[in-house]
Design a protein around this motif. Structure first.
Motif, mmCIF file in Angstrom:
data_model
loop_
_atom_site.group_PDB
_atom_site.id
_atom_site.type_symbol
_atom_site.label_atom_id
_atom_site.label_comp_id
_atom_site.label_asym_id
_atom_site.label_seq_id
_atom_site.Cartn_x
_atom_site.Cartn_y
_atom_site.Cartn_z
ATOM 1 N N TYR A 84 0.834 -1.205 0.000
ATOM 2 C CA TYR A 84 0.000 0.000 0.000
ATOM 3 C C TYR A 84 0.865 1.250 0.000
ATOM 4 O O TYR A 84 0.643 2.186 -0.785
ATOM 5 N N VAL A 85 1.867 1.275 0.860
ATOM 6 C CA VAL A 85 2.740 2.450 0.953
ATOM 7 C C VAL A 85 3.557 2.627 -0.328
ATOM 8 O O VAL A 85 3.656 3.733 -0.875
ATOM 9 N N ILE A 86 4.117 1.525 -0.835
ATOM 10 C CA ILE A 86 4.940 1.612 -2.042
ATOM 11 C C ILE A 86 4.121 2.044 -3.245
ATOM 12 O O ILE A 86 4.537 2.931 -4.018
ATOM 13 N N CYS A 87 2.950 1.461 -3.427
ATOM 14 C CA CYS A 87 2.108 1.800 -4.585
ATOM 15 C C CYS A 87 1.671 3.261 -4.550
ATOM 16 O O CYS A 87 1.696 3.953 -5.581
ATOM 17 N N HIS A 88 1.268 3.728 -3.385
ATOM 18 C CA HIS A 88 0.845 5.128 -3.292
ATOM 19 C C HIS A 88 2.023 6.084 -3.452
ATOM 20 O O HIS A 88 1.876 7.175 -4.018
ATOM 21 N N ALA A 89 3.198 5.660 -2.963
ATOM 22 C CA ALA A 89 4.385 6.508 -3.126
ATOM 23 C C ALA A 89 4.779 6.605 -4.592
ATOM 24 O O ALA A 89 5.114 7.689 -5.090
ATOM 25 N N ILE A 90 4.757 5.465 -5.304
ATOM 26 C CA ILE A 90 5.097 5.469 -6.737
ATOM 27 C C ILE A 90 4.135 6.355 -7.520
ATOM 28 O O ILE A 90 4.528 7.069 -8.451
ATOM 29 N N ALA A 91 2.837 6.310 -7.119
ATOM 30 C CA ALA A 91 1.825 7.111 -7.809
ATOM 31 C C ALA A 91 1.850 8.575 -7.390
ATOM 32 O O ALA A 91 1.101 9.397 -7.943
ATOM 33 N N GLY A 92 2.698 8.895 -6.416
ATOM 34 C CA GLY A 92 2.803 10.278 -5.970
ATOM 35 C C GLY A 92 1.676 10.697 -5.054
ATOM 36 O O GLY A 92 1.488 11.891 -4.788
ATOM 37 N N LYS A 93 0.924 9.749 -4.524
ATOM 38 C CA LYS A 93 -0.207 10.070 -3.643
ATOM 39 C C LYS A 93 0.250 10.033 -2.180
ATOM 40 O O LYS A 93 -0.254 9.251 -1.369
ATOM 41 N N PHE A 94 1.179 10.907 -1.877
ATOM 42 C CA PHE A 94 1.772 10.891 -0.536
ATOM 43 C C PHE A 94 0.785 11.336 0.545
ATOM 44 O O PHE A 94 0.896 10.923 1.693
ATOM 45 N N LYS A 95 -0.190 12.167 0.169
ATOM 46 C CA LYS A 95 -1.153 12.640 1.157
ATOM 47 C C LYS A 95 -2.048 11.517 1.680
ATOM 48 O O LYS A 95 -2.645 11.644 2.746
#
Length: 443
Positions: free
Chosen positions: A412-423
């Motif tokens: 979950y963290v890696i996928c959102h980080a790759i997508a730039g959805k850090f918020k």
């Protein structure tokens, strides 16, 4: 009578039925009674831990933990020494690392004490509430596949294969045939909406086992070897702790491993069963789970008591889903399960006569009940769908609820980080992901 039931078990006469709760408790027991036979077998390589004593310790740990769940938490969940946790105890800590079983019991005791502290400080609830809703829904479906796989494996429908890891067993004979008949028999009872259909399926399949032979032995699959047996003493393994290594690095590593496995197994079971059976709103927060802190405390106390009795970590059993599926909603269900474990101490030959082929159909059908959770996952949102999918498949494939959750959080963290959805990544999720990565690297 009803006011007493309400006070003891959270029973509401306008919402619940005594008959349903008791039937649900018996169903839960029948689907998890295998632990009474399996746990002593797992511990058998440790020759100085008598099998009879381990059997009694297993039953006592289940009785104590489930009674605390029934009377304190007032929820329909049963507890017993956990599968996977017992294997880690024996094959990794004792046989692999070379430590004594007393060392391992000490680690289990310490883990239980830490769990009590985490529960009192509400850290466990905080961790649970930090896991995104998408992963929570995935856990429910993953557990459904997991318990179905357990049932099929125990019955010989799914067998080991050197070429493909697993393959289909010989479903036209022996245990696998009986289980297949039981699946369709139980399915028919459930589809006909017959009250107690899962329990009736277990009992009917057990009776059929008297007339179907195991081709490897030529004997009936259901074997009844007496009715009454006096339980062995737990004296040889009671409170046998080893304190000389308590501050060693290995003790820390072993204790933390027990901690991670038990923590996320329990969290996954509680969330998955509640969500899949409609006991909480799938779109709600985890805090809507009734008596959450008390359920965690029951699990923690059970672990400490189990260590004192002489067995591995006691945890909340995913097979509780079978009783919940039968309509169990209060502590009366758990109390009924605990009573069954008490009887099992003295009528072990009778209860152990129930073959794995008879409990497998129940686990398969309950697995079906737990699958609707995936309909609430937004599969077109890949940032959420990929971690959810990994959680669902890793739980059964790794034979571990905790590993499924840990990998899901990391993904979950890696996928959102790759997508730039850090918020969308909370500080807690970042911390958990880093801790879980460290766990796989160093433990």
């Amino acid at each position: 009578m009803k006011p007493i039931l309400e006070q003891l078990f959270g029973f509401d006469s306008q919402k619940h039925s005594v008959r349903t709760e008791i039937m649900a408790g018996i169903t839960t027991f029948l689907t998890m009674a295998y632990i009474l036979a399996v746990n002593p077998a797992v511990f058998s390589p440790l020759s100085d831990m008598p099998g009879g004593s381990v059997f009694t310790a297993t039953a006592l740990a289940a009785i104590i933990g489930t009674l605390v769940m029934a009377l304190y938490a007032k929820r329909p969940f049963a507890l017993a020494p956990g599968m996977g946790l017992n294997a880690f105890f024996v094959y990794t800590v004792c046989l692999g690392m070379g430590y004594s079983w007393q060392f391992a019991l000490t680690a289990v005791l310490l883990e239980g004490i830490i769990f009590i502290l985490l529960t009192v400080t509400k850290v466990r609830s905080w961790l649970l509430d930090s896991i995104p809703g998408t992963l929570q829904k995935a856990v429910g479906a993953g557990i459904g596949l997991f318990i179905c796989f357990i049932g099929m494996e125990n019955a010989g429908i799914i067998v080991n294969s050197d070429a493909t890891l697993v393959s289909l067993g010989k479903i036209t004979e022996g245990t696998a045939l009986l289980a297949m008949i039981g699946i369709f028999l139980t399915a028919g009872l459930v589809m006909a909406k017959i009250r107690g259909g899962i329990l009736l399926g277990i009992l009917a399949t057990t009776i059929l086992g008297l007339f179907i032979k195991d081709p490897s032995t030529g004997e009936a699959i259901t074997k009844l070897n007496g009715f009454v047996s006096t339980p062995d003493s737990v004296a040889p393994i009671f409170c046998q702790f080893e304190w000389s290594q308590v501050f060693s690095v290995d003790m820390l590593v072993v204790t933390l491993t027990f901690l991670f496995m038990d923590l996320f197994d329990t969290m996954g079971t509680i969330v998955g069963v509640h969500q899949s059976t409609g006991m909480i709103n799938l779109k709600g927060k985890n805090k809507t789970i009734p008596n959450l802190e008390k359920m965690f405390m029951a699990d923690s106390i059970a672990t400490v008591c189990g260590a004192c009795m002489g067995t591995s970590t006691t945890s909340t059993y995913v097979e509780s889903a079978s009783g919940v599926a039968e309509g169990g909603r209060t502590g009366l269900t758990a109390f009924s399960t605990a009573v069954c474990f008490v009887l099992a101490l003295f009528f072990s030959p009778l209860f152990l006569a129930i073959p794995s082929a008879a409990t497998a159909p129940a686990l398969v059908v309950v697995g079906v009940f737990m699958m609707p959770a995936i309909s609430n996952i937004h599969w077109d949102n890949y940032c959420n769908a990929i971690p959810a999918f990994l959680t669902i498949v890793i739980i059964p494939m790794s034979y571990s609820i905790s590993d499924g959750i840990l990998i899901g959080v990391i993904a979950y963290v890696i996928c959102h980080a790759i997508a730039g959805k850090f918020k969308e990544i909370s500080i807690t999720m970042w911390i958990l992901a880093l801790l879980f990565i460290a766990k796989y690297i160093f433990i």
